[in-house]
Design a protein around this motif. Structure first.
Motif, mmCIF file in Angstrom:
data_model
loop_
_atom_site.group_PDB
_atom_site.id
_atom_site.type_symbol
_atom_site.label_atom_id
_atom_site.label_comp_id
_atom_site.label_asym_id
_atom_site.label_seq_id
_atom_site.Cartn_x
_atom_site.Cartn_y
_atom_site.Cartn_z
ATOM 1 N N TYR B 336 21.536 -4.559 -8.350
ATOM 2 C CA TYR B 336 20.726 -3.503 -7.628
ATOM 3 C C TYR B 336 20.030 -3.755 -6.348
ATOM 4 C CZ TYR B 336 21.376 -0.953 -11.947
ATOM 5 O OH TYR B 336 21.960 -0.158 -12.911
ATOM 6 N N ARG B 337 19.968 -3.177 -5.339
ATOM 7 C CA ARG B 337 19.139 -3.247 -4.183
ATOM 8 C C ARG B 337 18.165 -1.978 -4.082
ATOM 9 N NH1 ARG B 337 21.550 -4.837 0.821
ATOM 10 N NH2 ARG B 337 21.920 -2.898 1.393
ATOM 11 N N VAL B 338 17.025 -2.152 -4.206
ATOM 12 C CA VAL B 338 16.171 -1.089 -3.979
ATOM 13 C C VAL B 338 15.455 -1.018 -2.629
ATOM 14 C CG1 VAL B 338 13.719 -0.110 -4.955
ATOM 15 C CG2 VAL B 338 15.639 -0.858 -6.341
ATOM 16 N N GLU B 339 15.351 -0.143 -1.999
ATOM 17 C CA GLU B 339 14.698 -0.090 -0.814
ATOM 18 C C GLU B 339 13.278 0.865 -0.699
ATOM 19 O OE1 GLU B 339 18.823 -0.591 1.837
ATOM 20 O OE2 GLU B 339 17.366 0.975 2.316
ATOM 21 N N VAL B 340 12.318 0.480 -0.090
ATOM 22 C CA VAL B 340 10.988 1.133 -0.149
ATOM 23 C C VAL B 340 10.701 1.296 1.436
ATOM 24 C CG1 VAL B 340 8.822 1.771 -0.737
ATOM 25 C CG2 VAL B 340 10.432 0.512 -2.285
ATOM 26 N N LEU B 341 10.439 2.498 2.022
ATOM 27 C CA LEU B 341 10.104 2.648 3.350
ATOM 28 C C LEU B 341 8.610 2.697 3.453
ATOM 29 C CD1 LEU B 341 12.986 4.999 4.946
ATOM 30 C CD2 LEU B 341 12.653 2.710 5.237
ATOM 31 N N ILE B 342 7.876 1.958 4.251
ATOM 32 C CA ILE B 342 6.516 2.125 4.351
ATOM 33 C C ILE B 342 6.327 2.549 5.671
ATOM 34 C CG2 ILE B 342 4.424 0.892 4.560
ATOM 35 C CD1 ILE B 342 5.567 -1.221 2.818
ATOM 36 N N PRO B 343 5.843 3.998 5.768
ATOM 37 C CA PRO B 343 5.530 4.463 7.150
ATOM 38 C C PRO B 343 4.447 3.567 7.973
ATOM 39 C CG PRO B 343 4.345 5.526 5.521
ATOM 40 C CD PRO B 343 5.245 4.659 4.559
ATOM 41 N N PRO B 344 4.525 3.823 9.267
ATOM 42 C CA PRO B 344 3.745 2.758 10.152
ATOM 43 C C PRO B 344 2.224 3.188 9.830
ATOM 44 C CG PRO B 344 4.785 4.437 11.511
ATOM 45 C CD PRO B 344 5.573 4.682 10.109
ATOM 46 N N LEU B 345 1.802 2.347 8.991
ATOM 47 C CA LEU B 345 0.428 2.533 8.579
ATOM 48 C C LEU B 345 -0.351 1.283 8.630
ATOM 49 C CD1 LEU B 345 0.529 4.224 5.269
ATOM 50 C CD2 LEU B 345 -0.594 4.868 7.107
ATOM 51 N N LEU B 346 0.101 0.150 8.647
ATOM 52 C CA LEU B 346 -0.476 -1.194 8.471
ATOM 53 C C LEU B 346 -0.891 -1.829 9.664
ATOM 54 C CD1 LEU B 346 1.875 -2.820 5.453
ATOM 55 C CD2 LEU B 346 -0.421 -1.459 5.306
ATOM 56 N N ASN B 347 -2.031 -2.207 9.753
ATOM 57 C CA ASN B 347 -2.747 -2.879 10.694
ATOM 58 C C ASN B 347 -2.204 -4.268 10.950
ATOM 59 O OD1 ASN B 347 -4.135 -3.106 13.164
ATOM 60 N ND2 ASN B 347 -6.197 -3.448 11.941
ATOM 61 N N ALA B 348 -2.415 -4.872 12.144
ATOM 62 C CA ALA B 348 -1.699 -6.120 12.348
ATOM 63 C C ALA B 348 -2.482 -7.056 10.987
ATOM 64 C CB ALA B 348 -2.102 -6.646 13.609
ATOM 65 N N GLY B 349 -1.703 -7.993 10.819
ATOM 66 C CA GLY B 349 -2.309 -8.974 9.695
ATOM 67 C C GLY B 349 -1.340 -9.622 8.711
ATOM 68 N N ASP B 350 -1.797 -10.075 7.892
ATOM 69 C CA ASP B 350 -0.949 -11.066 6.709
ATOM 70 C C ASP B 350 -0.797 -10.061 5.468
ATOM 71 O OD1 ASP B 350 -0.509 -12.852 8.607
ATOM 72 O OD2 ASP B 350 -2.066 -14.087 7.708
ATOM 73 N N TYR B 351 0.159 -9.862 4.903
ATOM 74 C CA TYR B 351 0.437 -9.012 3.787
ATOM 75 C C TYR B 351 1.155 -9.837 2.825
ATOM 76 C CZ TYR B 351 -1.626 -5.466 6.538
ATOM 77 O OH TYR B 351 -2.332 -4.643 7.478
ATOM 78 N N SER B 352 1.131 -9.605 1.565
ATOM 79 C CA SER B 352 2.226 -9.808 0.738
ATOM 80 C C SER B 352 2.924 -8.805 -0.085
ATOM 81 C CB SER B 352 1.859 -10.854 -0.323
ATOM 82 O OG SER B 352 0.432 -10.574 -1.005
ATOM 83 N N VAL B 375 2.220 -8.570 10.449
ATOM 84 C CA VAL B 375 2.285 -7.400 11.018
ATOM 85 C C VAL B 375 1.947 -7.752 12.465
ATOM 86 C CG1 VAL B 375 1.926 -4.956 11.887
ATOM 87 C CG2 VAL B 375 2.650 -5.611 9.622
ATOM 88 N N HIS B 376 2.357 -7.841 13.587
ATOM 89 C CA HIS B 376 1.947 -8.274 14.527
ATOM 90 C C HIS B 376 1.402 -7.371 15.556
ATOM 91 C CE1 HIS B 376 3.646 -12.350 13.633
ATOM 92 N NE2 HIS B 376 4.481 -11.765 13.333
ATOM 93 N N GLY B 377 0.786 -7.693 16.700
ATOM 94 C CA GLY B 377 0.161 -6.655 17.863
ATOM 95 C C GLY B 377 -0.867 -6.078 17.268
ATOM 96 N N GLY B 378 -1.052 -4.542 17.558
ATOM 97 C CA GLY B 378 -2.131 -3.666 16.776
ATOM 98 C C GLY B 378 -3.205 -3.756 18.007
ATOM 99 N N ASP B 379 -4.358 -3.310 17.402
ATOM 100 C CA ASP B 379 -5.511 -3.100 18.460
ATOM 101 C C ASP B 379 -6.445 -4.390 17.896
ATOM 102 O OD1 ASP B 379 -7.747 -2.713 19.460
ATOM 103 O OD2 ASP B 379 -7.913 -0.427 18.880
ATOM 104 N N PRO B 380 -6.560 -5.476 18.823
ATOM 105 C CA PRO B 380 -7.331 -6.601 18.389
ATOM 106 C C PRO B 380 -9.004 -6.031 18.413
ATOM 107 C CG PRO B 380 -6.810 -6.605 20.680
ATOM 108 C CD PRO B 380 -5.951 -5.585 20.158
ATOM 109 N N THR B 381 -9.283 -5.226 18.872
ATOM 110 C CA THR B 381 -10.756 -4.686 18.713
ATOM 111 C C THR B 381 -11.181 -4.543 17.491
ATOM 112 O OG1 THR B 381 -10.504 -2.738 19.412
ATOM 113 C CG2 THR B 381 -10.901 -4.191 21.003
#
Ligand SMILES: Nc1ncnc2c1ncn2[C@@H]1O[C@H](COP(=O)(O)OP(=O)(O)OP(=O)(O)O)[C@@H](O)[C@H]1O
Ligand SMILES: [Mg+2]
Lengths: 278, 405
Positions: B336-352, B375-381
């Motif tokens: 099987y392949r399962v796909e989950v879509l995550i809306p553009p929510l996450l701030n820049a940073g490392d996730y697992s 996730v790269h970019g984002g608002d560094p402030t």
């Protein structure tokens, strides 16, 4: 945090068997637990069956009736000068305790593997506790003995006072066998299937329906190796005033000691792997 | 002062040790003929593990499924003996590898409190002393004299946990008990662990809930393949552990994990392909992300369900999505392949990405770090926020403000 002066002892868990707690110490530590296990068995036994006591009485009554018919009427076996039903009933009461305790003891470890794999308590508490609840059945069916005493107008002698002694010996015999079977059952589940035939054969090899004095010579010796032979003889001596069992009792006691000793050694060795193989 | 000393402890399991008498005889015979058992059926669950825990310290243990965490706890608690080495503990050790062990359905709540307490090592006096507290904590006082077989599973769990929570041991060892029960129950468990820690009790805690682990334990061990890969302050260990991911390569191709009937072949995170730049582009702040999980189911498993989690580098769980909350899917054996879509929510940073496979009765796999992504970019402030949801604000101009007092 604790004060430096009430530092408890180290408890060691290592591959070295010498580091383990002794049998007596474990039993003592688990004394409350043994009580609750026994209470659980009792509650479950008498709660589920509304007719609990009736069932407990039914089994000795039915077997004694059958024995009386077969062994007394048909085979005309002697009963050492005691009314045959009373003679058979005493044997049966002792035997039923022994067999119930052994069967219960054999299954007590495997019936709930979680107890073995998820908690640590002195394992010997489980078979030891299994010996206790069947004592209640024993007490109930002993009432039948008293009823038959009244019916045959028998007055027991002072020897009845020896009851605690032979009862403790019967409990020890059951525990010795249960230690073997419960530990074997963890590793080889065939034990469960073997229990039925084992109990059947053992019953016929025990002087329940007949007196052991029926046999002589090497046959008498052979049957005395069964610890129940000497113990049932002792129980009848105490309750019914039959002759003292004599040397077969010594053989039975030696055999009891051997079963108990080897059972303890085997159980203690096997228990280290219970959680891994169950 | 140390309350726990683990010295070079190893544990070997023989696979398939359980057999019937016929197999035992057959094996003994073949051993006689051929000499020596086949060593291929052995497995070292833990190898040469040493550590110690001081009085009042809380130690966490992290590691993947099968890393040997439960084995360490079982040896600590004396449930099983090590193959070599020694484990030494001081004082009363209470191990909660499960709640409600030994509960009997036919017995009443009251009877089970005593039975379970005794199984966990409390004396009758201890239980009687704490009885009122236990009942109070469990909230089942009205059903105290009802057999527990008539309890709802929630009540059952609460009662079981109440007994465990009042053990007051010197050393408390807890394994993954949070895997069961509803959110409120889990909060109660964690709360109780916090209390125990605050009371200065010595704790050893195994959990896939890295956030709680970080809050409760100062120090942690990271176990891999039965060996200690690293130990140190929990935040550092958790970060390194999460960053290790399933596979050494970027965005986790490769390494398969098998557990029960499940083999996870790949876990990937990609920008959703509708976004310009192609599937292999870096993940940018504001992208919709697509998590892909490929796995095999090797056996018919009724009730199989899976969850996908997203955890920040410091162990805070942002998302925890369960498939069955969306739809009931029957997985017959196959791939099987399962796909989950995550809306553009996450701030820049490392996730697992964490994965969970199981049924309502059984857990097959709980892997909080099956893959990692940045996730790269984002608002560094504003790096402190985890979620940048860009919520709509509505601004209304009012004529005057009525102050209510
Ligand atoms: N009784 C047993 N017999 C054989 N192998 C076992 C036994 N118990 C554990 N193992 C093996 O030892 C290894 C370590 O198991 P352990 O339960 O300690 O892992 P764990 O880190 O607790 O994993 P999880 O996160 O899934 O709980 C596993 O490979 C497991 O299959
Ligand atoms: Mg585990």
């Amino acid at each position: 945090m604790r004060a430096a002066d009430d530092v408890p002892e180290w408890r060691v868990n290592s591959a070295d068997p010498a580091s383990r707690e002794g049998v007596v110490a474990s039993l003592w530590r688990a004394r409350d637990l043994i009580g609750y296990f026994a209470l659980r068995d009792l509650r479950v036994r008498y709660k589920q069956a509304a007719l609990g006591v009736v069932w407990v009485l039914l089994q000795p009554i039915a077997s004694v009736a059958l024995f009386t018919l077969v062994f007394r009427r048909v085979a005309n076996i002697s009963s050492q000068g005691i009314a045959y039903p009373l003679f058979a009933l005493v044997g049966m009461t002792v035997w039923l305790y022994f067999s119930t305790a052994v069967v219960r003891g054999s299954e007590v470890l495997v019936e709930s593997p979680d107890l073995i794999t998820k908690v640590s308590f002195p394992r010997i508490a489980a078979p030891a506790a299994a010996m206790l609840a069947p004592l209640a059945d024993f007490a109930v069916s002993f009432v039948l003995v008293i009823v038959l005493f009244a019916y045959y107008s028998v007055t027991p002698s002072w020897r009845l006072l020896a009851t605690p002694i032979w009862l403790v010996l019967v409990v020890l015999a059951a525990l010795g066998v249960a230690l073997w079977l419960s530990a074997l059952n963890v590793k080889y589940r065939d034990v469960r299937h073997a229990m039925g035939p084992l109990v059947q054969l053992w019953l016929f090899a025990s002087p329940v329906a007949y007196p052991s004095s029926l046999l002589s010579g090497w046959k008498e010796l052979a049957i005395a190796v069964n610890p129940m032979t000497g113990l049932i003889g002792l129980a009848r001596w105490s309750v019914l005033g039959t002759p003292w069992p004599g040397w077969p009792l010594a053989v039975s006691l030696a055999s009891l000691a051997a079963i108990m000793g080897s059972g303890l050694v085997y159980f203690r060795r096997a228990e280290r792997a219970f959680a891994d193989v169950i | 002062m140390d309350l726990i000393q683990f010295e070079r402890v190893s544990k070997r399991y023989v696979i398939g040790q359980r057999m019937n008498a016929r197999e035992a005889v057959a094996q003994a015979t073949s051993r006689l003929l051929r000499r020596g058992a086949s060593p291929s059926s052995e497995l070292w669950s833990i190898k040469d593990v040493s550590f110690s825990v001081r009085d009042g310290e809380a130690l966490g243990i992290v590691g993947r499924n099968g890393a040997g965490k439960s084995t360490i706890l079982k040896i600590l608690a004396g449930i099983t003996a090590p193959t070599s080495g020694s484990s030494r503990t001081r004082g009363r050790v209470a191990a909660l590898l499960e709640v409600g062990t030994g509960f009997h359905p036919e017995l009443t709540g009251r009877e089970n409190i005593y039975l379970n307490g005794a199984i966990l090592g409390m004396s009758r006096r201890d239980i009687t002393l704490r009885f009122a507290q236990i009942v109070d904590f469990s909230g089942v006082d009205r059903f105290l004299d009802t057999p527990v077989k008539r309890y709802s599973s929630g009540m059952y769990l609460r009662l079981a946990f109440a007994v465990a929570a009042h053990l007051e041991p010197d050393v408390l060892v807890v394994d993954e008990i949070l895997a069961v029960g509803d959110a409120e129950f889990q909060r109660k468990c964690i709360g109780r662990m916090h209390e125990a820690e605050a009371e200065g009790r010595t704790l050893v805690f195994v959990s896939h809930d890295l956030d709680s682990l970080t809050k409760i334990c100062q120090r942690s061990l990271w176990l891999e393949g039965g060996e200690i890969r690293d130990s140190g302050p929990t935040p550092t260990i958790v970060r390194d552990y999460l960053n290790s991911g399933l596979a050494p390569a970027e965005r986790g191709h490769g390494l398969a994990i098998t557990s029960g009937p499940i083999t996870v072949a790949a876990v990937r995170v990609r920008p959703d392909s509708t976004v310009a730049g192609g599937a292999d582009a870096a993940l940018m702040f504001g992208d919709q992300l697509r998590v892909e999980i490929e796995f095999d189911v090797s056996a018919e498993t009724p009730g199989l369900d899976l969850a996908v989690m997203v955890t920040t580098g410091s162990g805070v769980r942002v998302l925890d999505e369960l498939l069955s909350e969306q739809s009931i899917t029957r997985f017959t054996p196959g791939s099987y392949r399962v796909e989950v879509l995550i809306p553009p929510l996450l701030n820049a940073g490392d996730y697992s990405i964490g994965l969970w496979f199981g049924t309502p009765h059984e857990e097959f796999l709980a892997e909080p770090a099956a893959a990692m992504f940045s996730v790269h970019g984002g608002d560094p402030t504003r790096p402190d926020r985890i979620v940048a949801a860009k919520l709509p604000f509505a601004v209304h101009r009012l004529a005057s403000i009525n102050v209510v007092d």
